[in-house]
Design a protein around this motif. Structure first.
Motif, PDB file in Angstrom:
ATOM      1  N   GLU A  23      10.420  92.202  11.904  1.00  0.00           N
ATOM      2  CA  GLU A  23       9.535  92.588  13.006  1.00  0.00           C
ATOM      3  C   GLU A  23      10.218  92.276  14.328  1.00  0.00           C
ATOM      4  OE1 GLU A  23       5.500  91.030  13.213  1.00  0.00           O
ATOM      5  OE2 GLU A  23       5.120  92.482  14.807  1.00  0.00           O
ATOM      6  N   ILE A  25       9.761  90.654  16.981  1.00  0.00           N
ATOM      7  CA  ILE A  25       8.959  89.531  17.478  1.00  0.00           C
ATOM      8  C   ILE A  25       9.969  88.440  17.798  1.00  0.00           C
ATOM      9  CG2 ILE A  25       8.610  88.761  15.080  1.00  0.00           C
ATOM     10  CD1 ILE A  25       6.005  87.464  15.817  1.00  0.00           C
ATOM     11  N   GLY A 226       4.288  94.810  11.400  1.00  0.00           N
ATOM     12  CA  GLY A 226       3.725  93.859  12.267  1.00  0.00           C
ATOM     13  C   GLY A 226       2.952  94.475  13.458  1.00  0.00           C
ATOM     14  N   ASN A 227       2.437  93.538  14.155  1.00  0.00           N
ATOM     15  CA  ASN A 227       1.690  93.902  15.350  1.00  0.00           C
ATOM     16  C   ASN A 227       2.537  94.737  16.306  1.00  0.00           C
ATOM     17  OD1 ASN A 227      -0.393  92.494  14.281  1.00  0.00           O
ATOM     18  ND2 ASN A 227      -0.298  90.770  15.693  1.00  0.00           N
ATOM     19  N   TRP A 258       4.091  91.165  21.658  1.00  0.00           N
ATOM     20  CA  TRP A 258       4.858  89.919  21.757  1.00  0.00           C
ATOM     21  C   TRP A 258       5.443  89.721  23.152  1.00  0.00           C
ATOM     22  CZ3 TRP A 258       2.851  87.427  18.104  1.00  0.00           C
ATOM     23  CH2 TRP A 258       2.529  88.062  16.892  1.00  0.00           C
ATOM     24  N   GLN A 346      -2.312  96.067   9.279  1.00  0.00           N
ATOM     25  CA  GLN A 346      -3.373  95.323   8.574  1.00  0.00           C
ATOM     26  C   GLN A 346      -4.730  95.715   9.158  1.00  0.00           C
ATOM     27  OE1 GLN A 346      -1.919  91.290   9.094  1.00  0.00           O
ATOM     28  NE2 GLN A 346      -2.365  91.262  11.271  1.00  0.00           N
ATOM     29  N   HIS A 394      -1.199  90.163   3.120  1.00  0.00           N
ATOM     30  CA  HIS A 394      -0.596  89.212   4.059  1.00  0.00           C
ATOM     31  C   HIS A 394      -1.224  87.846   3.806  1.00  0.00           C
ATOM     32  CE1 HIS A 394       0.341  92.662   7.143  1.00  0.00           C
ATOM     33  NE2 HIS A 394       0.881  92.856   5.949  1.00  0.00           N
ATOM     34  N   TYR A 396      -1.127  83.956   5.245  1.00  0.00           N
ATOM     35  CA  TYR A 396      -0.710  82.874   6.147  1.00  0.00           C
ATOM     36  C   TYR A 396      -1.660  81.716   5.910  1.00  0.00           C
ATOM     37  CZ  TYR A 396       2.078  86.369   8.613  1.00  0.00           C
ATOM     38  OH  TYR A 396       3.002  87.335   8.935  1.00  0.00           O
ATOM     39  N   GLU A 423       3.886  90.061   3.908  1.00  0.00           N
ATOM     40  CA  GLU A 423       3.961  88.978   4.896  1.00  0.00           C
ATOM     41  C   GLU A 423       3.344  87.751   4.248  1.00  0.00           C
ATOM     42  OE1 GLU A 423       2.463  89.770   8.859  1.00  0.00           O
ATOM     43  OE2 GLU A 423       2.941  91.891   8.708  1.00  0.00           O
ATOM     44  N   PRO A 463       7.528  85.518   9.964  1.00  0.00           N
ATOM     45  CA  PRO A 463       8.580  86.379  10.498  1.00  0.00           C
ATOM     46  C   PRO A 463       9.975  85.923  10.032  1.00  0.00           C
ATOM     47  CG  PRO A 463       7.086  85.676  12.253  1.00  0.00           C
ATOM     48  CD  PRO A 463       6.811  84.813  11.045  1.00  0.00           C
TER      49      PRO A 463
END
Ligand code: AHR
Length: 617
Positions: A23, A25, A226-227, A258, A346, A394, A396, A423, A463
């Motif tokens: 990503e 980021i 990713g975002n 980001w 997502q 994903h 986390y 992720e 990441p």
């Protein structure tokens, strides 16, 4: 620990099981993997308004001898801003060294002795030009390399591309690129680039960082986020078609997810090229008409759908097709092997996601039935009316929860679409900036995925990269600055899984009373380089006790060979240990021969450790 190594009871792990997720980021690409040294090379980062902020460019001189501003006079329609530099000091006497501008790159350029750097820039002026382009130390006092551009009044009346090499006479990890002159007059600059000649496979990737990726033997490369793909707002999302073609013509865009500008030197083509160079399958995450704050209704989603189909044509269409011809013109007439498309990141919970998804699915399958389509929704939402080849997961969470998630898929129904866990990471306090305990918890989780690889097809951590000067997310697998890099414990942990994809998983069971901190798997795999077959037994010891374990292997058709059998351990003994620029090797794997390798062997597992027993067959 009992391992049934009989080939008859083995289950094949998917060939693309372990890959990487890149990503944009933390300056992972711009100022990272993409080797371009100039930041904001087209002066576009300040936006369309002029005069605009030209950060991180800075001025050499003061208002008495130089005036610098941006205007919209570029020769590139897609990135209209150029820099206008008016020099006033020739008659009164310019400061020694002249006046001008400099670019410090991304927190300092790493310039290496005897290495060659390709400088490219576009220049316009209706006066005679005498410009010094130099690589210097951050204070401008040490000259590492320079080149003079001269021309008469007529020579640069039109925008002119100038290209030359700079060879450095010394090493300086905090250098800058200067454009200076002592000649009065007005000169415009645009698209000023400095690329090291020596890049990974000659394709523009920073060699040290790309090698870190190659060493993982990733089977797939999911990109570009990713975002980052979505953006906070659609106007800032990743638009693949604006990142292809000649680099000078790319508009660049603000990565608002980001919070930094990217010139898009690392564009759609380059991601596909990177996948090819790494021997990894590209997995393209497309913008599905949603940003973090907006979404396009189904009634007007058609343009986004068409754009994605065009993107696939860019990657795979033959050079006679409209978009295939753009790829071919970029030097890659053969199609890229794009067989996975993830529809969105997502966004399953968004209002229009499911309706829009079906439109993407139908259009992609109509033209490219062999493409596997990944849904952002979990398997419960997938049905004949909402079909998917894979569903994205994903994860986390804390280290304790990640450890327990080694059983996450144990009870998943064995039919239906498979998961791509694209992720996952331990986050929060116990993750720090990449601790041993986080790596061990993730190792247990991955062993759980191996054991459930009949329902999980792919996995990648997130990441991947962080430029230490711009940490937007902790932890990350690989840390770097302009000249250094190191792997976090979870980067080294991934090395224990690089031979799993396509291997054979064998049943293994642990019997141990009063201690539930061990997670294990056993695979056999063939090393195509030396022709050998290995039985690889991995054990995570997530607890604070060292454990004596008896390993018993049955069902083998050949003997285990002692010579050539290796034990590799990842530990440092303290669960919060991290690597750093000062101590990059504090938590790295250590290998030693297994002197008692055999079908029955007693082994000692360190506390807080991941151990691999690679038994040569
Ligand atoms: O990996 C960091 C972010 O986490 C990704 O951009 C997003 O997909 C997830 O929420």
């Amino acid at each position: 620990l009992s391992v049934d190594a009989s080939p008859h009871n083995a289950q094949v792990i998917p060939g693309n099981m372990f890959g990487i997720f890149f990503e944009e980021i933390n300056h992972a690409g711009a100022g990272g993997l993409w080797a371009e040294l100039v930041s904001n090379r087209g002066f576009e980062a300040g936006g369309a308004n002029t005069p605009s902020n030209i950060d991180p460019w800075l001025i050499i001189g003061d208002e008495s001898n130089i005036i610098v501003a941006t205007d919209r006079s570029s020769c590139f329609a897609g990135n209209p801003i150029a820099l206008r530099m008016e020099v006033l000091c020739e008659a009164s006497g310019c400061p020694s060294g002249g006046v001008g501008i400099y670019n410090p790159g991304y927190w300092g350029m790493n310039i290496e002795r005897t290495k060659v750097y390709r400088a490219t820039m576009y220049i316009r002026s209706s006066e005679a030009v005498e410009l010094t382009v130099s690589l210097t130390s951050s204070d401008g006092l040490q000259n590492l390399a320079s080149h003079t551009i001269t021309g008469d009044k007529e020579d640069f009346v039109e925008w002119t591309k100038v290209e030359f090499d700079l060879e450095s006479n010394d090493r300086n990890t905090n250098s800058r690129l200067q454009l200076t002159t002592t000649k009065s007059g007005i000169i415009w600059f645009d698209q000023v680039s400095l690329m090291p000649e020596d890049t990974y496979m000659g394709h523009g990737f920073r060699k040290d960082l790309a090698s870190m990726l190659a060493n993982l033997k990733p089977r797939f490369l999911k990109f570009p986020g990713g975002n980052y793909v979505m953006g906070n707002y659609l106007v800032n999302s990743f638009r693949w078609s604006e990142t292809v073609g000649p680099w000078e013509e790319r508009p660049g865009h603000f990565n608002d997810a980001w919070a930094y500008w990217t010139d898009d030197g690392l564009g759609f083509f380059e991601f596909l090229q990177l996948a090819e160079d790494l021997g990894a399958c590209p997995v393209w995450v497309v913008n599905d008409g949603a940003s973090l704050n907006e979404e396009v209704p189904s009634a007007t989603i058609a343009a986004f759908v068409k754009d994605v189909v065009n993107g696939i044509e860019f990657a795979r269409g033959d050079p006679q097709t409209a978009w295939g011809s753009v790829r071919a013109a970029m030097g890659h007439p053969e199609p890229f092997q794009l067989y996975y498309v993830s529809v969105g990141n997502q966004e399953c919970s968004k209002y229009y996601y499911k309706d829009n998804y079906v439109k993407f699915y139908s259009a992609i399958k109509a033209s490219y039935p062999d493409i596997k389509i990944i849904s952002s929704c979990d398997r419960s939402a997938i049905s004949p009316v909402n079909p998917a080849d894979l569903y994205d997961v994903h994860v986390y969470t804390s280290s304790g929860d990640m450890f327990s998630k080694s059983r996450m898929f144990d009870n998943t129904a064995r039919s239906g679409p498979k998961a791509i866990v694209s992720e996952y990471a331990v986050t929060g306090n116990d993750a720090g900036r990449g601790t041993l305990i986080a790596a061990l918890a993730e190792a247990a989780f991955l062993i759980g995925l191996e054991r459930n690889s009949d329902v999980v097809e792919m996995a990648s951590c997130a990441p991947l990269f962080v430029n230490d000067n711009d940490r937007r997310w902790n932890p990350d697998a690989i840390v770097f600055n302009s000249w250094q890099h190191y792997g976090c414990p979870n980067y080294w942990m991934l090395h224990f899984f690089k031979d799993s994809s396509g291997g054979a998983l064998h049943p293994s069971t642990i019997q141990l009373s009063n201690y539930d901190q061990l997670v294990t798997s056993a695979i056999t795999w063939n090393n195509s380089q030396d022709g050998n077959t290995y039985l690889k037994i991995k054990v995570v010891n997530f607890g604070s006790k060292a454990v004596n374990l008896n390993i018993s292997v049955t069902g083998l058709e050949t003997d285990i060979r002692t010579f050539g059998s290796i034990k590799t351990v990842l530990t440092s003994g303290w669960l919060r240990d991290e690597n750093s620029f000062q101590q990059p090797d504090k938590v790295v794997p250590a290998a030693s021969p297994i002197t008692n390798a055999g079908e029955q062997m007693g082994v000692l597992l360190d506390l807080y450790s991941l151990t691999s027993f690679d038994l040569l067959l």
